[in-house]
Design a protein around this motif. Structure first.
Motif, short mmCIF file in Angstrom:
data_model
loop_
_atom_site.label_atom_id
_atom_site.label_comp_id
_atom_site.label_asym_id
_atom_site.label_seq_id
_atom_site.Cartn_x
_atom_site.Cartn_y
_atom_site.Cartn_z
N VAL A 94 41.78 44.75 33.74
CA VAL A 94 42.28 44.37 35.05
C VAL A 94 41.15 43.73 35.84
O VAL A 94 40.09 44.34 36.04
CB VAL A 94 42.83 45.57 35.84
N SER A 95 41.37 42.51 36.28
CA SER A 95 40.41 41.83 37.15
C SER A 95 40.89 42.03 38.58
O SER A 95 41.98 41.60 38.95
CB SER A 95 40.35 40.34 36.82
N ALA A 96 40.08 42.71 39.39
CA ALA A 96 40.45 43.01 40.77
C ALA A 96 39.53 42.25 41.72
O ALA A 96 38.31 42.42 41.69
CB ALA A 96 40.34 44.51 41.03
N SER A 97 40.11 41.41 42.54
CA SER A 97 39.30 40.60 43.44
C SER A 97 39.84 40.66 44.86
O SER A 97 41.04 40.88 45.08
CB SER A 97 39.26 39.14 42.98
N ASP A 98 38.94 40.45 45.81
CA ASP A 98 39.34 40.39 47.22
C ASP A 98 38.30 39.60 47.99
O ASP A 98 37.12 39.58 47.61
CB ASP A 98 39.47 41.81 47.81
N ILE A 99 38.73 38.96 49.06
CA ILE A 99 37.80 38.18 49.88
C ILE A 99 36.86 39.09 50.66
O ILE A 99 35.79 38.67 51.09
CB ILE A 99 38.60 37.28 50.86
N SER A 100 37.25 40.36 50.80
CA SER A 100 36.45 41.32 51.57
C SER A 100 35.56 42.17 50.66
O SER A 100 36.04 42.89 49.78
CB SER A 100 37.38 42.25 52.36
N GLU A 101 34.28 42.11 50.89
CA GLU A 101 33.34 42.94 50.14
C GLU A 101 33.61 44.41 50.38
O GLU A 101 33.53 45.24 49.46
CB GLU A 101 31.90 42.60 50.54
N ALA A 102 33.96 44.76 51.63
CA ALA A 102 34.23 46.16 51.96
C ALA A 102 35.43 46.69 51.18
O ALA A 102 35.44 47.83 50.71
CB ALA A 102 34.49 46.30 53.46
N MET A 103 36.45 45.85 51.02
CA MET A 103 37.64 46.25 50.26
C MET A 103 37.29 46.48 48.79
O MET A 103 37.72 47.47 48.18
CB MET A 103 38.72 45.17 50.37
N VAL A 104 36.52 45.58 48.21
CA VAL A 104 36.14 45.71 46.80
C VAL A 104 35.30 46.97 46.60
O VAL A 104 35.51 47.72 45.62
CB VAL A 104 35.36 44.48 46.32
N GLU A 105 34.39 47.24 47.50
CA GLU A 105 33.56 48.44 47.39
C GLU A 105 34.40 49.71 47.50
O GLU A 105 34.15 50.69 46.80
CB GLU A 105 32.48 48.43 48.47
N GLU A 106 35.41 49.67 48.35
CA GLU A 106 36.29 50.84 48.48
C GLU A 106 37.12 51.03 47.22
O GLU A 106 37.35 52.16 46.78
CB GLU A 106 37.20 50.67 49.70
#
Length: 237
Positions: A94-106
């Motif tokens: 699963v490749s999980a991406s988001d524009i928000s670094e905070a979201m990815v870290e969470e």
């Protein structure tokens, strides 16, 4: 000049979204997409509605059966509401991406707490436009709210190009009622109106997918007070 101006507008809105979801937006939506009791009635209903959408996607994927050899792209993963259950279901990768670094870290934090196999998760801080690769299934839930109609249709083209088998998207559908609510400022009440919220015409989204060789397999409208999401699964012909 018009094209350049439109591109600058897109970049401006993109920066606005990234800033929001790395700051107050992250705090608010991380709380909504959790089990916290520190949510108001509107936020609780949004939580319920979004979870309905996620649950429907997971149900559709379970129907496939064995998915240990399948690859998935969760485009705009937020705090992992979909990608983490996907891994738990046995997805190959699963490749999980988001524009928000905070979201990815969470999302990474929640994956570790959940004891998930991190070798099957690939995290990336990225906007949708920059995503690349090839996946069996590409999923983009409740992200198109940040895209006006033409840009959303262009994004459907882009995401279809990443998918080998299917594309699943959800978006706030255009209806006279939603258009009215948006006009009078009640679509996203209170401080949630930090970023622009777009409602989209379903026909344009479907036609964009068809132009790429994808057809509608099924659709479902999920709604709760202050949450309206049209979910569509496209499959490659």
């Amino acid at each position: 000049m018009q094209v350049e101006g439109l591109q600058k507008l897109k970049e401006s809105e993109k920066a606005e979204v990234a800033t929001y979801f790395n700051g107050t937006g992250f705090e608010r939506w991380n709380r909504i997409y959790s089990k916290s009791d520190e949510v108001n009635k509107v936020q609780k209903n949004i939580r319920i509605g979004h979870q309905k959408t996620v649950d429907d996607v997971l149900t559709w994927i379970k129907e496939i059966g064995e998915i240990s050899d399948m690859s998935f792209c969760d485009a705009g993963c937020g705090v992992g509401s979909l990608c983490l259950p996907l891994v738990a279901l046995g997805a190959g990768s699963v490749s999980a991406s988001d524009i928000s670094e905070a979201m990815v870290e969470e999302t990474q934090r929640r994956a570790k707490i959940g004891g998930l196999d991190l070798n099957r998760l690939n995290f990336k801080i990225s906007d949708l436009e920059s995503l690349n690769g090839s996946f069996d299934t590409v999923i983009c839930l409740d992200v198109f709210i940040h895209y006006p109609q033409k840009a959303a249709e262009e994004m459907v083209h882009h995401l279809c190009g990443l998918s080998k088998k299917s594309l699943i998207v959800s978006f706030a559908p255009y209806t006279p009622l939603l258009a009215l609510l948006k006009t009078i400022g009640q679509f996203f009440p209170g401080p949630s109106k930090t970023t622009r919220a777009y409602i989209l015409r379903e026909k344009g989204i479907i036609n964009a997918a068809r132009a790429c060789g994808f057809e509608v397999k099924r659709r479902k409208l999920n709604q709760a007070p202050f949450y309206f999401s049209q979910l569509i699964e496209f499959v490659k012909k």
